[in-house]
Design a protein around this motif. Sequence first.
Motif, PDB file in Angstrom:
ATOM      1  N   GLU A 252      19.142 -34.826 -56.721  1.00  0.00           N
ATOM      2  CA  GLU A 252      18.346 -33.864 -55.955  1.00  0.00           C
ATOM      3  C   GLU A 252      17.843 -32.725 -56.836  1.00  0.00           C
ATOM      4  O   GLU A 252      16.750 -32.188 -56.602  1.00  0.00           O
ATOM      5  CB  GLU A 252      19.145 -33.359 -54.763  1.00  0.00           C
ATOM      6  N   ALA A 284      11.513 -40.616 -53.977  1.00  0.00           N
ATOM      7  CA  ALA A 284      12.588 -39.978 -53.223  1.00  0.00           C
ATOM      8  C   ALA A 284      13.202 -40.969 -52.233  1.00  0.00           C
ATOM      9  O   ALA A 284      14.431 -41.035 -52.069  1.00  0.00           O
ATOM     10  CB  ALA A 284      12.060 -38.746 -52.486  1.00  0.00           C
ATOM     11  N   TYR A 288      17.226 -42.243 -52.076  1.00  0.00           N
ATOM     12  CA  TYR A 288      18.175 -42.185 -50.958  1.00  0.00           C
ATOM     13  C   TYR A 288      18.676 -43.568 -50.562  1.00  0.00           C
ATOM     14  O   TYR A 288      19.781 -43.701 -50.013  1.00  0.00           O
ATOM     15  CB  TYR A 288      17.548 -41.436 -49.784  1.00  0.00           C
TER      16      TYR A 288
END
Length: 388
Positions: A252, A284, A288
Amino acid sequence: MPAKRERLARRRRAAGLTQEQLAELLNTDRSTVQRWESGDTTPLPGQQRKLARALSVTAAELADLLEPRDGNGSGSTTGRVAYALQHPGGTDTVTVAQLRQQVSDLDERYDRLPSTSLLADTAQALGQIGFLAEHARPSVRRDLQRVEATAATLLGQLVWDASQRRDHRTARHYFEQAGRAAREINDPVAEGHALLRSSYLALYGEHDPIEGLRLTERTAAVTNIASDALTGLAQLHSAEAHAMLGDARRCEAALAAAEISFGKVTGTDAAAYLFSPTQFDRLAGSCYLFLGNPGRAQRILDDAATAMTAPTKSRAIVLGNLSLAYLHQRDLDSAVATLHDAIDVLETNRGGGGLNVVSDAVRKLRRWRSEPAVQDVYDRVLSLMTAQ
């Protein structure tokens, strides 16, 4: 239909060689030589050097033999380039500009067309650039090396993509060639692009996030002052490397750094053409997924897929990852529908990255293999693979 290279076949016969004998000399097979002579494919630069020696011709003469002629005897290469290949000492900035435009046109088509359809022309352009650079004046040589870095990077991309991201060795060879050319003329943007592409080999081909992270961080160090676009891309892929290693905090932090870099990109950035507004969400979402948060990945990837309307190789990867996010949440209907969308795109561009992600998703469908909807996906993927 491609134009036959009758002069190449005549030169082979004049050298007293059959197709089988020439293939043996070059450590290849007869069908490859046959495709060269039929105009279906073009020898890669390394093969061209061996072929020239086997036929007892110079590099310029071989380039001419590889140029298919129309009925008037003129080749497909622009007149200035064709003349320069015969008189390399006279290569000028106009010749370089024509070569640069050829490579740019090929690069622009990369994300939309099958890589196999672009390989021959890109390999030929790189071979011509290398030959002319050996004979050009120093000032022109620098311009040619800049084009060489672009062409070698593109050829590495094409080779890797066409091999469904399996031929790491050949792709790395071209990325290293691009990096050498860029360093010789002190071009950090071209060097950074080649380094970034090398990191993809480690991350997505060899599944080595530690080596991939080393390369993305090196890319960011090289491009930090020269290009916010490339620096941001390097930081994005650093984030994905951290995600592969299960380090959410560093992932992050790298995503945040990339967002800052992208916020500073302007039209004067030499690598601005590599940046698109959807890239942050694309990477991104993938991060995840690796971090085991498919719900968050799905929301981000869904936004990216909605924003990407063109049938590009990048969109196929996004759709493949989105289907994985749905599967991790056991949402079979959404996963199957998204896979059909991904296959629609892949039928157009045959992107190696998209094929790999879709194949991964299909493997995860095994628990539902008796479902008719899943059988439909299997059938489409099988047809896609057999049509390669």
